[in-house]
Design a protein around this motif. Structure first.
Motif, PDB file in Angstrom:
ATOM      1  N   ALA A   1       0.833  -1.208   0.000  1.00 51.56           N
ATOM      2  CA  ALA A   1       0.000   0.000   0.000  1.00 51.56           C
ATOM      3  C   ALA A   1       0.866   1.255   0.000  1.00 51.56           C
ATOM      4  O   ALA A   1       0.597   2.213  -0.731  1.00 51.56           O
ATOM      5  N   ALA A   2       1.917   1.246   0.821  1.00 51.94           N
ATOM      6  CA  ALA A   2       2.829   2.395   0.864  1.00 51.94           C
ATOM      7  C   ALA A   2       3.534   2.569  -0.474  1.00 51.94           C
ATOM      8  O   ALA A   2       3.727   3.693  -0.950  1.00 51.94           O
ATOM      9  N   SER A   3       3.901   1.466  -1.117  1.00 48.63           N
ATOM     10  CA  SER A   3       4.589   1.561  -2.410  1.00 48.63           C
ATOM     11  C   SER A   3       3.654   2.080  -3.499  1.00 48.63           C
ATOM     12  O   SER A   3       4.108   2.621  -4.506  1.00 48.63           O
ATOM     13  N   MET A   4       2.337   1.936  -3.288  1.00 54.30           N
ATOM     14  CA  MET A   4       1.345   2.390  -4.263  1.00 54.30           C
ATOM     15  C   MET A   4       0.903   3.830  -4.024  1.00 54.30           C
ATOM     16  O   MET A   4       0.019   4.323  -4.715  1.00 54.30           O
ATOM     17  N   GLY A   5       1.503   4.482  -3.029  1.00 52.85           N
ATOM     18  CA  GLY A   5       1.210   5.894  -2.812  1.00 52.85           C
ATOM     19  C   GLY A   5       0.564   6.261  -1.505  1.00 52.85           C
ATOM     20  O   GLY A   5       0.314   7.442  -1.253  1.00 52.85           O
ATOM     21  N   ALA A   6       0.277   5.283  -0.640  1.00 54.14           N
ATOM     22  CA  ALA A   6      -0.290   5.605   0.674  1.00 54.14           C
ATOM     23  C   ALA A   6       0.780   6.289   1.519  1.00 54.14           C
ATOM     24  O   ALA A   6       1.822   5.701   1.789  1.00 54.14           O
ATOM     25  N   CYS A   7       0.533   7.526   1.920  1.00 52.17           N
ATOM     26  CA  CYS A   7       1.527   8.264   2.704  1.00 52.17           C
ATOM     27  C   CYS A   7       1.254   8.156   4.202  1.00 52.17           C
ATOM     28  O   CYS A   7       1.982   8.728   5.011  1.00 52.17           O
ATOM     29  N   VAL A   8       0.206   7.416   4.575  1.00 57.00           N
ATOM     30  CA  VAL A   8      -0.076   7.034   5.963  1.00 57.00           C
ATOM     31  C   VAL A   8      -0.398   5.551   5.953  1.00 57.00           C
ATOM     32  O   VAL A   8      -1.154   5.082   5.095  1.00 57.00           O
ATOM     33  N   VAL A   9       0.184   4.814   6.866  1.00 54.20           N
ATOM     34  CA  VAL A   9      -0.184   3.403   7.049  1.00 54.20           C
ATOM     35  C   VAL A   9      -0.489   3.193   8.528  1.00 54.20           C
ATOM     36  O   VAL A   9       0.312   3.541   9.398  1.00 54.20           O
ATOM     37  N   GLU A  10      -1.657   2.629   8.779  1.00 49.87           N
ATOM     38  CA  GLU A  10      -2.114   2.375  10.149  1.00 49.87           C
ATOM     39  C   GLU A  10      -2.373   0.886  10.317  1.00 49.87           C
ATOM     40  O   GLU A  10      -3.041   0.276   9.485  1.00 49.87           O
ATOM     41  N   ARG A  11      -1.810   0.309  11.390  1.00 46.27           N
ATOM     42  CA  ARG A  11      -2.061  -1.097  11.712  1.00 46.27           C
ATOM     43  C   ARG A  11      -2.272  -1.267  13.204  1.00 46.27           C
ATOM     44  O   ARG A  11      -1.608  -0.633  14.023  1.00 46.27           O
ATOM     45  N   HIS A  12      -3.210  -2.140  13.570  1.00 44.57           N
ATOM     46  CA  HIS A  12      -3.389  -2.511  14.975  1.00 44.57           C
ATOM     47  C   HIS A  12      -2.146  -3.252  15.468  1.00 44.57           C
ATOM     48  O   HIS A  12      -1.526  -4.005  14.711  1.00 44.57           O
ATOM     49  N   ILE A  13      -1.809  -3.031  16.734  1.00 42.66           N
ATOM     50  CA  ILE A  13      -0.699  -3.767  17.332  1.00 42.66           C
ATOM     51  C   ILE A  13      -1.156  -4.467  18.605  1.00 42.66           C
ATOM     52  O   ILE A  13      -2.129  -4.061  19.249  1.00 42.66           O
ATOM     53  N   THR A  14      -0.442  -5.524  18.960  1.00 41.93           N
ATOM     54  CA  THR A  14      -0.745  -6.296  20.163  1.00 41.93           C
ATOM     55  C   THR A  14       0.542  -6.933  20.663  1.00 41.93           C
ATOM     56  O   THR A  14       1.520  -7.043  19.918  1.00 41.93           O
ATOM     57  N   THR A  15       0.539  -7.344  21.897  1.00 42.50           N
ATOM     58  CA  THR A  15       1.670  -8.115  22.405  1.00 42.50           C
ATOM     59  C   THR A  15       1.526  -9.585  22.039  1.00 42.50           C
ATOM     60  O   THR A  15       2.515 -10.319  21.972  1.00 42.50           O
ATOM     61  N   ASP A  16       0.273 -10.004  21.753  1.00 40.52           N
ATOM     62  CA  ASP A  16       0.012 -11.427  21.501  1.00 40.52           C
ATOM     63  C   ASP A  16      -1.328 -11.560  20.783  1.00 40.52           C
ATOM     64  O   ASP A  16      -2.371 -11.200  21.343  1.00 40.52           O
ATOM     65  N   ARG A  17      -1.310 -12.085  19.570  1.00 44.16           N
ATOM     66  CA  ARG A  17      -2.546 -12.187  18.786  1.00 44.16           C
ATOM     67  C   ARG A  17      -3.554 -13.163  19.387  1.00 44.16           C
ATOM     68  O   ARG A  17      -4.719 -13.162  18.982  1.00 44.16           O
ATOM     69  N   THR A  18      -3.121 -13.993  20.332  1.00 43.72           N
ATOM     70  CA  THR A  18      -4.049 -14.963  20.928  1.00 43.72           C
ATOM     71  C   THR A  18      -4.750 -14.423  22.170  1.00 43.72           C
ATOM     72  O   THR A  18      -5.548 -15.136  22.788  1.00 43.72           O
ATOM     73  N   LEU A  19      -4.489 -13.185  22.546  1.00 46.80           N
ATOM     74  CA  LEU A  19      -5.186 -12.588  23.686  1.00 46.80           C
ATOM     75  C   LEU A  19      -6.680 -12.485  23.397  1.00 46.80           C
ATOM     76  O   LEU A  19      -7.100 -12.403  22.229  1.00 46.80           O
ATOM     77  N   TRP A  20      -7.500 -12.451  24.449  1.00 42.44           N
ATOM     78  CA  TRP A  20      -8.934 -12.285  24.244  1.00 42.44           C
ATOM     79  C   TRP A  20      -9.204 -10.884  23.687  1.00 42.44           C
ATOM     80  O   TRP A  20      -8.491  -9.933  23.980  1.00 42.44           O
ATOM     81  N   GLY A  21     -10.239 -10.783  22.863  1.00 42.12           N
ATOM     82  CA  GLY A  21     -10.588  -9.494  22.270  1.00 42.12           C
ATOM     83  C   GLY A  21     -10.700  -9.601  20.761  1.00 42.12           C
ATOM     84  O   GLY A  21      -9.959 -10.359  20.113  1.00 42.12           O
ATOM     85  N   SER A  22     -11.612  -8.832  20.182  1.00 41.23           N
ATOM     86  CA  SER A  22     -11.939  -8.976  18.762  1.00 41.23           C
ATOM     87  C   SER A  22     -10.868  -8.477  17.805  1.00 41.23           C
ATOM     88  O   SER A  22     -10.801  -8.918  16.656  1.00 41.23           O
ATOM     89  N   ASP A  23     -10.011  -7.552  18.230  1.00 34.88           N
ATOM     90  CA  ASP A  23      -9.052  -6.931  17.306  1.00 34.88           C
ATOM     91  C   ASP A  23      -7.679  -7.604  17.302  1.00 34.88           C
ATOM     92  O   ASP A  23      -6.881  -7.365  16.394  1.00 34.88           O
ATOM     93  N   HIS A  24      -7.384  -8.421  18.298  1.00 29.08           N
ATOM     94  CA  HIS A  24      -6.046  -9.012  18.382  1.00 29.08           C
ATOM     95  C   HIS A  24      -5.676  -9.884  17.175  1.00 29.08           C
ATOM     96  O   HIS A  24      -4.533  -9.808  16.699  1.00 29.08           O
ATOM     97  N   PRO A  25      -6.602 -10.699  16.631  1.00 26.18           N
ATOM     98  CA  PRO A  25      -6.218 -11.553  15.498  1.00 26.18           C
ATOM     99  C   PRO A  25      -5.789 -10.769  14.253  1.00 26.18           C
ATOM    100  O   PRO A  25      -5.028 -11.285  13.433  1.00 26.18           O
ATOM    101  N   ALA A  26      -6.263  -9.530  14.106  1.00 25.95           N
ATOM    102  CA  ALA A  26      -5.920  -8.709  12.936  1.00 25.95           C
ATOM    103  C   ALA A  26      -4.791  -7.739  13.246  1.00 25.95           C
ATOM    104  O   ALA A  26      -4.566  -6.777  12.500  1.00 25.95           O
ATOM    105  N   SER A  27      -4.070  -7.964  14.336  1.00 25.50           N
ATOM    106  CA  SER A  27      -3.041  -7.035  14.790  1.00 25.50           C
ATOM    107  C   SER A  27      -1.642  -7.592  14.534  1.00 25.50           C
ATOM    108  O   SER A  27      -1.453  -8.797  14.346  1.00 25.50           O
ATOM    109  N   LEU A  28      -0.670  -6.698  14.545  1.00 30.19           N
ATOM    110  CA  LEU A  28       0.730  -7.086  14.418  1.00 30.19           C
ATOM    111  C   LEU A  28       1.354  -7.228  15.794  1.00 30.19           C
ATOM    112  O   LEU A  28       1.202  -6.354  16.643  1.00 30.19           O
ATOM    113  N   GLU A  29       2.046  -8.324  16.000  1.00 33.57           N
ATOM    114  CA  GLU A  29       2.868  -8.465  17.187  1.00 33.57           C
ATOM    115  C   GLU A  29       4.158  -7.658  16.982  1.00 33.57           C
ATOM    116  O   GLU A  29       4.410  -7.163  15.880  1.00 33.57           O
TER     117      GLU A  29
END
Length: 288
Positions: free
Chosen positions: A221-249
């Protein structure tokens, strides 16, 4: 050329620097110490800002939704969960102080007027409008009235709905974020070619808010011209909660920042040249 939007000390829209947002959102799981740990990870791995989420639970959700049964660490109803995940003034004061100690920008996506007013007291560098709120004319008009830069997420929205929101907000001081609102998003639904289409359609900077697994699509996405990139982060994708599986450790965030920062070097200036490092190869392999 897209207009430059000033967020903190960053010129968003300058292709020499992609503004990387580590979204904590509700991945703190109601624990301010976990929030601080995520802020430190984002800071140490080179993200430019962290983002949270703020909602007035009784405004955003109906009484029926809040009373629905939903066993969770805070109780047995959906309301218990939503209230348990909301930080108040005490927690955000800690976050604000900690971010300032690291010279780290922080802001939030606010889902209602009261939440906008709440976050405003911390003098945020910008506001984020979530995809869920894109069609809320009253809310986006209110956010616009605060006079701060705005990031507009466009997930689960038609082109007509996006154009309507952009007409209300105006394209000055606006960054439009391509997004697919599933957690995690499948590769077949990322549709990154929307990014160059947005660049042609609008005169403001274009970014990408990714919910996919892995790092590659966000770097692309950044190489295609996105000058902002936003990603969810987590300490552990297996933690409880809906957003952890789509997050970066942490390792995923490290690779994301590393690869995006390498893009300008890899892409070069577009002029075809013979490098000095190639001269010995010419001498060795060319016959004429």
């Amino acid at each position: 050329m897209s207009n430059i939007v000033k967020i903190g000390g960053f010129n968003v829209g300058d292709q020499n620097h992609c503004f990387i947002i580590a979204e904590i959102g509700i991945n703190h799981n109601g624990d301010v110490n976990l929030a601080k740990k995520l802020i430190k990870i984002a800071h140490d791995l080179g993200a430019d800002a962290v983002k949270f989420q703020k909602r007035t639970v009784e405004v955003v959700y109906s009484k029926h939704e809040l009373e629905m049964e939903r066993p969770n660490p805070f109780g047995n109803t959906n309301g218990d969960l939503k209230r348990g995940l909301e930080f108040g003034y005490k927690e955000y004061s800690v976050i604000d102080k900690y971010c300032k100690s690291l010279s780290m920008l922080w802001f939030a996506s606010c889902w209602d007027r009261q939440s906008v007013d709440f976050i405003e007291q911390f003098n945020p560098p910008c506001h984020k409008i979530s995809s869920a709120c894109l069609t809320d004319d009253d809310l986006i008009t209110y956010i616009k009235s605060k006079g701060r830069p705005i990031l507009l997420a466009t997930g689960m929205s038609t082109q007509e709905q996006i154009d309507h929101a952009v007409k209300i907000l105006g394209e000055d001081n606006l960054v439009i974020m391509h997004c697919t609102s599933t957690y995690p998003s499948s590769e077949a639904e990322l549709n990154l070619n929307v990014i160059p289409n947005y660049i042609k359609r609008y005169s403001c900077p274009i970014g990408y808010s990714g919910h996919e697994k892995g790092v590659f699509p966000s770097v692309l996405a950044a190489s295609m011209g996105a000058c902002v990139v936003e990603r969810h982060i987590t300490t552990d994708r297996t933690l409880w909660g809906s957003d952890h599986p789509a997050s970066l450790e942490p390792e995923g965030l490290r690779r994301l920042v590393r690869d995006i920062r390498l893009l300008n070097t890899i892409k070069g200036d577009g002029s075809k040249v013979v490098y000095k490092s190639e001269l010995p190869i010419i001498k060795k392999l060319r016959r004429k």
